[in-house]
Design a protein around this motif. Structure first.
Motif, PDB file in Angstrom:
ATOM      1  N   LEU A 127       0.746  -1.311   0.041  1.00  0.00           N
ATOM      2  CA  LEU A 127      -0.113  -0.151   0.007  1.00  0.00           C
ATOM      3  C   LEU A 127       0.783   1.300   0.202  1.00  0.00           C
ATOM      4  N   THR A 128       0.433   2.387  -0.582  1.00  0.00           N
ATOM      5  CA  THR A 128       1.114   3.537  -0.464  1.00  0.00           C
ATOM      6  C   THR A 128       1.238   4.306   0.926  1.00  0.00           C
ATOM      7  N   GLY A 129       0.322   3.746   1.799  1.00  0.00           N
ATOM      8  CA  GLY A 129       0.347   4.305   3.336  1.00  0.00           C
ATOM      9  C   GLY A 129      -0.516   3.492   4.019  1.00  0.00           C
ATOM     10  N   PRO A 130      -0.531   3.675   5.316  1.00  0.00           N
ATOM     11  CA  PRO A 130      -1.259   2.856   6.330  1.00  0.00           C
ATOM     12  C   PRO A 130      -2.610   3.292   6.054  1.00  0.00           C
ATOM     13  N   GLU A 131      -3.525   2.045   6.141  1.00  0.00           N
ATOM     14  CA  GLU A 131      -4.770   2.103   5.889  1.00  0.00           C
ATOM     15  C   GLU A 131      -5.471   1.706   7.375  1.00  0.00           C
ATOM     16  N   LEU A 132      -6.567   2.742   7.606  1.00  0.00           N
ATOM     17  CA  LEU A 132      -7.288   2.664   8.901  1.00  0.00           C
ATOM     18  C   LEU A 132      -8.273   1.607   8.692  1.00  0.00           C
ATOM     19  N   ILE A 133      -8.428   0.774   9.753  1.00  0.00           N
ATOM     20  CA  ILE A 133      -9.447  -0.262   9.768  1.00  0.00           C
ATOM     21  C   ILE A 133     -10.426  -0.086  10.998  1.00  0.00           C
ATOM     22  N   SER A 134     -11.503   0.292  10.965  1.00  0.00           N
ATOM     23  CA  SER A 134     -12.417   0.336  12.232  1.00  0.00           C
ATOM     24  C   SER A 134     -12.528  -1.092  12.964  1.00  0.00           C
ATOM     25  N   ASP A 135     -12.854  -0.801  14.236  1.00  0.00           N
ATOM     26  CA  ASP A 135     -12.842  -2.176  15.021  1.00  0.00           C
ATOM     27  C   ASP A 135     -14.082  -2.889  14.826  1.00  0.00           C
ATOM     28  N   THR A 136     -15.215  -2.270  14.191  1.00  0.00           N
ATOM     29  CA  THR A 136     -16.442  -3.067  13.567  1.00  0.00           C
ATOM     30  C   THR A 136     -15.965  -4.019  12.516  1.00  0.00           C
ATOM     31  N   TYR A 137     -14.994  -3.701  11.508  1.00  0.00           N
ATOM     32  CA  TYR A 137     -14.912  -4.626  10.412  1.00  0.00           C
ATOM     33  C   TYR A 137     -13.511  -5.168  10.608  1.00  0.00           C
ATOM     34  N   LEU A 138     -13.033  -5.100  11.853  1.00  0.00           N
ATOM     35  CA  LEU A 138     -11.484  -6.046  11.823  1.00  0.00           C
ATOM     36  C   LEU A 138     -11.618  -7.445  11.544  1.00  0.00           C
ATOM     37  N   ALA A 139     -12.715  -8.037  12.431  1.00  0.00           N
ATOM     38  CA  ALA A 139     -12.969  -9.374  12.284  1.00  0.00           C
ATOM     39  C   ALA A 139     -13.472  -9.970  10.929  1.00  0.00           C
ATOM     40  N   LEU A 140     -14.176  -9.124  10.500  1.00  0.00           N
ATOM     41  CA  LEU A 140     -14.639  -9.373   8.766  1.00  0.00           C
ATOM     42  C   LEU A 140     -13.371  -9.324   8.028  1.00  0.00           C
ATOM     43  N   PHE A 141     -12.531  -8.468   8.452  1.00  0.00           N
ATOM     44  CA  PHE A 141     -11.204  -8.153   7.181  1.00  0.00           C
ATOM     45  C   PHE A 141     -10.469  -9.481   7.509  1.00  0.00           C
ATOM     46  N   LEU A 142     -10.214  -9.867   8.616  1.00  0.00           N
ATOM     47  CA  LEU A 142      -9.290 -11.239   8.971  1.00  0.00           C
ATOM     48  C   LEU A 142      -9.873 -12.440   8.464  1.00  0.00           C
TER      49      LEU A 142
END
Length: 346
Positions: free
Chosen positions: A137-152
């Motif tokens: 990625l070109t920089g850090p990407e913010l991930i909300s707490d709500t969608y962290l589990a879904l992202f993983l």
């Protein structure tokens, strides 16, 4: 966001970037990781030699390339694990029974290391917020707490192995700043260009998986907006279909009129799927053409037939009809007789 340390992809050194982004500093170099890999190779060679240096297994082992590193810059999970032990950190497989028995919510963890084939990247909590620190990625990407589990979960579905970081991470500037304030991200970072990201076939595959993971998270975050866009698109589609069907109905009515149907020149007004046609003289008649039950393709064919007839009529030579005046006089005489007959009845 500027306080967050984020190493971008160089060659195939994603393991180095993963570790440094996790620790938030330039703690490891390729030389450091190569030294760890050579040490692991020597330990494995010594264990194989215990079975006899003349054995076929030992000779085969010597002929095989290192499983801990290669010329492209790839390093194995063993190298990463040994590098983290220097900082008192350990890895635990996210979907292992041992970890699942702990029943820990992912948002309560500190960091994750993710691997897909030959690509490694870090997802870390800084302050009270989660960030995807992928070096692609070109920089850090913010991930909300709500969608962290879904992202993983999406990463696992795409074939990623996910490891939980256990232990105390070293303190860093980003942790201190984000511990007292929260940041917002107006625009998510993009993937580095394919030319820069293509260091190996594994990285190309991981890039496709990352794009899918990003697409899911963005789709979930913007779920309400996406539903609204879908509804608007369907609405526009329905309007287009209704307009097309209305045009087809008008063409059918015109074709009926051209073939001798008793339909007046009063404009046709479609009303919610029913076509109502009224004549100028009483009694008013309501005609519901059978074309309502026809398919769109059949309606198109009838409309095309009408256009063909119209074209043929326009191309045929026309000649004056002198009998029109007589027909008109006859019609007027008939009308007068009808009027007189009506007056005689009063």
């Amino acid at each position: 966001m500027d306080a967050i340390f984020h190493e971008k992809q160089e060659g195939s050194l994603c393991a180095q970037h993963c570790l440094n982004n996790l620790l938030q500093g330039e703690y490891f170099t390729p030389v450091d990781l190569s030294s760890i890999a050579h040490q692991l190779d020597e330990e494995e060679r010594m264990r194989m030699a215990e079975g006899g240096v003349m054995s076929d297994e030992y000779r085969t082992f010597l002929q095989q390339p290192s499983g801990n590193m290669d010329d492209s810059g790839f390093f194995s999970i063993q190298v990463i694990s040994n590098a983290l032990r220097v900082w008192g950190l350990e890895l635990m497989l996210f979907n292992s029974r041992e970890y699942q028995r702990l029943m820990i919510d992912p948002i309560n963890e500190k960091a994750f290391i993710c691997n897909y084939k030959e690509h490694w990247f870090t997802v870390r909590k800084l302050g009270q917020q989660w960030f995807n620190l992928n070096s692609l990625l070109t920089g850090p990407e913010l991930i909300s707490d709500t969608y962290l589990a879904l992202f993983l979960a999406q990463l696992q579905q795409e074939g990623y192995s996910i490891f939980v970081i256990r232990g105390n991470l070293p303190d860093c500037e980003a942790e201190q700043i984000l511990g007292i304030m929260r940041v917002q991200q107006q625009q998510r970072p993009k993937l580095i260009g394919e030319d820069e990201a293509q260091g190996s076939s594994g990285q190309r595959s991981s890039q496709r998986a990352l794009e899918t993971g990003q697409g899911l998270v963005e789709g979930v975050v913007d779920e309400e907006d996406e539903e609204l866009r879908k509804a608007l698109a369907l609405s526009r589609q329905d309007l287009e279909v209704e307009d097309e069907e209305a045009d087809l109905r008008r063409a059918i009515q015109l074709s009926m009129q051209g073939s001798g149907g008793a339909v007046s020149s009063t404009p046709i007004m479609p009303k919610e799927g029913n076509v109502t046609v009224t004549t100028a003289s009483p009694p008013a008649t309501k005609i519901t053409p059978s074309s309502e039950n026809l398919t769109a393709e059949e309606l198109r064919r009838k409309r095309q037939a009408y256009f063909d007839r119209q074209t043929q009529q326009q191309t045929q030579p026309t000649s004056p009809q002198p009998q029109d005046s007589k027909s008109t006089e006859s019609a007027e005489g008939s009308s007068d007789q009808g009027t007189k007959a009506t007056e005689g009845t009063h």
